[in-house]
Design an enzyme around this catalytic site. Sequence first.
Site, mmCIF file in Angstrom:
data_model
loop_
_atom_site.group_PDB
_atom_site.id
_atom_site.type_symbol
_atom_site.label_atom_id
_atom_site.label_comp_id
_atom_site.label_asym_id
_atom_site.label_seq_id
_atom_site.Cartn_x
_atom_site.Cartn_y
_atom_site.Cartn_z
ATOM 1 N N LYS A 192 -90.299 -18.003 109.934
ATOM 2 C CA LYS A 192 -90.475 -19.257 110.671
ATOM 3 C C LYS A 192 -91.190 -18.945 111.981
ATOM 4 O O LYS A 192 -90.605 -18.406 112.917
ATOM 5 C CB LYS A 192 -89.148 -19.947 110.978
ATOM 6 C CG LYS A 192 -89.421 -21.392 111.418
ATOM 7 C CD LYS A 192 -88.340 -21.995 112.257
ATOM 8 C CE LYS A 192 -88.397 -21.637 113.701
ATOM 9 N NZ LYS A 192 -89.615 -22.053 114.432
ATOM 10 N N GLY A 251 -86.837 -13.891 120.705
ATOM 11 C CA GLY A 251 -86.835 -15.159 121.444
ATOM 12 C C GLY A 251 -85.837 -15.104 122.576
ATOM 13 O O GLY A 251 -85.542 -14.033 123.110
ATOM 14 N N SER A 252 -85.299 -16.253 122.915
ATOM 15 C CA SER A 252 -84.422 -16.341 124.087
ATOM 16 C C SER A 252 -83.008 -15.874 123.764
ATOM 17 O O SER A 252 -82.578 -15.884 122.604
ATOM 18 C CB SER A 252 -84.379 -17.798 124.558
ATOM 19 O OG SER A 252 -83.851 -18.603 123.524
ATOM 20 N N VAL A 255 -80.748 -18.610 122.047
ATOM 21 C CA VAL A 255 -80.930 -18.771 120.604
ATOM 22 C C VAL A 255 -80.431 -17.517 119.878
ATOM 23 O O VAL A 255 -79.840 -17.614 118.804
ATOM 24 C CB VAL A 255 -82.394 -19.108 120.259
ATOM 25 C CG1 VAL A 255 -82.591 -19.162 118.745
ATOM 26 C CG2 VAL A 255 -82.780 -20.449 120.873
ATOM 27 N N GLY A 256 -80.590 -16.352 120.500
ATOM 28 C CA GLY A 256 -80.064 -15.120 119.904
ATOM 29 C C GLY A 256 -78.574 -15.241 119.607
ATOM 30 O O GLY A 256 -78.088 -14.836 118.542
ATOM 31 N N GLU A 274 -84.384 -9.295 119.560
ATOM 32 C CA GLU A 274 -85.217 -8.878 120.700
ATOM 33 C C GLU A 274 -85.236 -10.062 121.641
ATOM 34 O O GLU A 274 -85.863 -11.083 121.340
ATOM 35 C CB GLU A 274 -86.658 -8.600 120.258
ATOM 36 C CG GLU A 274 -86.816 -7.541 119.212
ATOM 37 C CD GLU A 274 -86.715 -6.149 119.770
ATOM 38 O OE1 GLU A 274 -86.544 -5.983 120.994
ATOM 39 O OE2 GLU A 274 -86.794 -5.212 118.963
ATOM 40 N N CYS A 308 -92.245 -10.740 127.189
ATOM 41 C CA CYS A 308 -90.826 -10.401 127.384
ATOM 42 C C CYS A 308 -90.654 -9.186 128.273
ATOM 43 O O CYS A 308 -89.650 -9.073 128.966
ATOM 44 C CB CYS A 308 -90.142 -10.210 126.040
ATOM 45 S SG CYS A 308 -91.075 -9.138 124.966
ATOM 46 N N GLU A 405 -85.237 -14.946 133.608
ATOM 47 C CA GLU A 405 -86.571 -14.710 133.066
ATOM 48 C C GLU A 405 -87.373 -16.001 133.244
ATOM 49 O O GLU A 405 -87.044 -17.033 132.664
ATOM 50 C CB GLU A 405 -86.465 -14.352 131.595
ATOM 51 C CG GLU A 405 -87.813 -14.047 130.997
ATOM 52 C CD GLU A 405 -87.710 -13.606 129.555
ATOM 53 O OE1 GLU A 405 -87.042 -14.298 128.781
ATOM 54 O OE2 GLU A 405 -88.319 -12.580 129.204
HETATM 55 P P1 NAD Z 1 -86.620 -19.656 121.681
HETATM 56 O O1 NAD Z 1 -85.535 -18.664 121.580
HETATM 57 O O2 NAD Z 1 -86.305 -21.046 122.015
HETATM 58 O O3 NAD Z 1 -87.481 -19.691 120.337
HETATM 59 C C1 NAD Z 1 -87.801 -18.545 119.599
HETATM 60 C C2 NAD Z 1 -87.781 -18.903 118.123
HETATM 61 O O4 NAD Z 1 -86.463 -19.311 117.768
HETATM 62 C C3 NAD Z 1 -88.697 -20.077 117.763
HETATM 63 O O5 NAD Z 1 -89.259 -19.838 116.489
HETATM 64 C C4 NAD Z 1 -87.729 -21.242 117.705
HETATM 65 O O6 NAD Z 1 -88.153 -22.300 116.885
HETATM 66 C C5 NAD Z 1 -86.493 -20.580 117.122
HETATM 67 N N1 NAD Z 1 -85.252 -21.301 117.389
HETATM 68 C C6 NAD Z 1 -84.963 -22.145 118.416
HETATM 69 N N2 NAD Z 1 -83.717 -22.642 118.267
HETATM 70 C C7 NAD Z 1 -83.207 -22.097 117.148
HETATM 71 C C8 NAD Z 1 -81.960 -22.215 116.484
HETATM 72 N N3 NAD Z 1 -80.998 -23.004 116.933
HETATM 73 N N4 NAD Z 1 -81.763 -21.504 115.352
HETATM 74 C C9 NAD Z 1 -82.720 -20.693 114.864
HETATM 75 N N5 NAD Z 1 -83.933 -20.552 115.448
HETATM 76 C C10 NAD Z 1 -84.178 -21.239 116.587
HETATM 77 O O7 NAD Z 1 -87.602 -19.034 122.696
HETATM 78 P P2 NAD Z 1 -88.860 -19.764 123.328
HETATM 79 O O8 NAD Z 1 -88.383 -20.614 124.445
HETATM 80 O O9 NAD Z 1 -89.716 -20.345 122.298
HETATM 81 O O10 NAD Z 1 -89.566 -18.478 123.860
HETATM 82 C C11 NAD Z 1 -89.406 -18.043 125.146
HETATM 83 C C12 NAD Z 1 -88.293 -17.054 125.306
HETATM 84 O O11 NAD Z 1 -88.293 -16.061 124.274
HETATM 85 C C13 NAD Z 1 -88.504 -16.322 126.572
HETATM 86 O O12 NAD Z 1 -87.797 -16.955 127.600
HETATM 87 C C14 NAD Z 1 -88.043 -14.925 126.281
HETATM 88 O O13 NAD Z 1 -86.727 -14.809 126.763
HETATM 89 C C15 NAD Z 1 -87.986 -14.783 124.828
HETATM 90 N N6 NAD Z 1 -88.928 -13.798 124.275
HETATM 91 C C16 NAD Z 1 -88.495 -12.533 124.052
HETATM 92 C C17 NAD Z 1 -89.342 -11.589 123.512
HETATM 93 C C18 NAD Z 1 -88.891 -10.183 123.212
HETATM 94 O O14 NAD Z 1 -89.600 -9.437 122.549
HETATM 95 N N7 NAD Z 1 -87.755 -9.745 123.635
HETATM 96 C C19 NAD Z 1 -90.633 -11.936 123.204
HETATM 97 C C20 NAD Z 1 -91.038 -13.232 123.444
HETATM 98 C C21 NAD Z 1 -90.170 -14.153 123.956
#
Ligand code: NAD
Length: 506
Positions: A192, A251-252, A255-256, A274, A308, A405
């Site tokens: 996704k 991601g964030s 959500v993790g 990550e 990130c 962040e």
């Molecule tokens: P996010 O966590 O909101 O989204 C990341 C992914 O998760 C997207 O595909 C999103 O659709 C999906 N997602 C959102 N809610 C979900 C849920 N309830 N269940 C399953 N999947 C879900 O992150 P964002 O706001 O799109 O991206 C920015 C953040 O991501 C940054 O603030 C940073 O912290 C983090 N980030 C980390 C890295 C890394 O390598 N560590 C890299 C890029 C971004």
Amino acid sequence: NEGGACDGKAGSVVVPEIKFTKLFINGEFVDAASGKTFETRDPRTGDVLAHVAEADKADVDIAVHAAREAFEHGKWPRMSGYERGRVMNKLADLMEQHTEELALLDGADAGKLLLLGKIIDIPAAVQMLRYYAGGADKIHGESLRVSGKYQGYTLKEPIGVVGVIIPWNFPSLMFFLKISPALAAGCTVVVKPAEQTPLSALYYAHLAKLTEYVVQAGIPDGVINVVPGFGPTAGAAIASHMDVDSVAFTGSGEVGRLIMEASARSNLKTVSLELGGKSPLIIFDDADIDMAVELSRLAIFFNKGEVCVAGSRVYVQEGIYDEFVKKAVVAAQNWKVGDPFDVTTNMGPQVDKEQFERVLRYIDLGKSEGATLLTGGKPAADKGYYIEPTIFADVKEDMQIAQDEIFGPVMSLMKFKTIDEAIEKANCTKYGLAAGIITKDLNIANRVSRSVRAGTVWVNCYFAFDPEAPFGGYKMSGFGRDQGMMAIDKYMQVKSVITAVPDSPW
Ligand code: NAD
């Protein structure tokens, strides 16, 4: 049937042709079961770039089923590692042939620099895929001595169906960072992509399909499935699916946590996370100041700070602090903000309105918390999501702009006196993704490298990534490692096979 990608124009803004907007399931582009689509927008203008099929739980179910079938009954896990690697290399060849289109898609979808897409993002994604293509036939178990009249060995077996959920800041690299080791292991995947940047992922699905025509057995249907959609629907359906064996997430942190919860509540699938960072860049008195200024600028303003591992906290030792600050401000002011398709541009727009507003809110917060705004701090254009390179000085560790962040072009500058103080301050956030050290003193470099709690430490460089170097977080930056041969282990089970040896001579 590929054609040139860059033939649309909206005003002076070049818009790539968009060919793939449907879900990719079991080797075919299909509409969402609901028939719904969502908009992906061009951050340079805020205009709609494409309407993309919107996957929901029903589509994820179909995709997971296809991936399960391909895993249980298909060729992919049963091919030799050598053969899998050969096919993966063919996909990499196709990516190289389509670098321009791919860079254009990520550029228009995410506001990324077109030039860097062509020379960094897409080549790095290719390199990642080739690295794991080379790894596919180097996956070994161990032989075990085992006490008594037995002998044993370990078998490494693919874990099964892997769910991949990725963000928007490096759409191509993230895609291959996750799927390459999973494919090498013999797994099948349901990806996704982020809702902000689904376009290149769909193009990769198309290229995966094309491998069938360039090698006798290409990537079989069902091995790679791509289901664009939103997090709480499509993403959550993957995370809580009873038939997904592992989820790889970037991601964030918020959500993790949801992903881990979903695993705990469903089938206890393995999870690797990550997450974010607030990485320190520590500059010592003996540093070459011009080099330090250049690296610090790159560390926070590269990719508009949407990285990130961005070096968002810059600690400068007191002896060079004043000179550094003067030069850093000039460097930030010379960092050109503009259309990411213009080769002279250093920084494009933030990915979407939400991130744009979020970064501006943090800038306001920094001012109200008492940090000194040295430069930047406002939108850089009337239209689109452009923000000026921004530097705050006099930032204190307990300020929110030093802890959270921001994920934008905002540098926080801090002064320190001693090595111990630098180490303590560097470690004082909940994150531990990366750190940078600039010094000519080997003892300082080694001591600080060992003291900083971060998954990657760069000495006299920044963003020096390589598929060979494991990448991931300490503390609340997550767990599990991408890159390196060890990443393949995330996608494998280890089986111990013990055999009785009743007539053992010893
Ligand atoms: P996010 O966590 O909101 O989204 C990341 C992914 O998760 C997207 O595909 C999103 O659709 C999906 N997602 C959102 N809610 C979900 C849920 N309830 N269940 C399953 N999947 C879900 O992150 P964002 O706001 O799109 O991206 C920015 C953040 O991501 C940054 O603030 C940073 O912290 C983090 N980030 C980390 C890295 C890394 O390598 N560590 C890299 C890029 C971004």
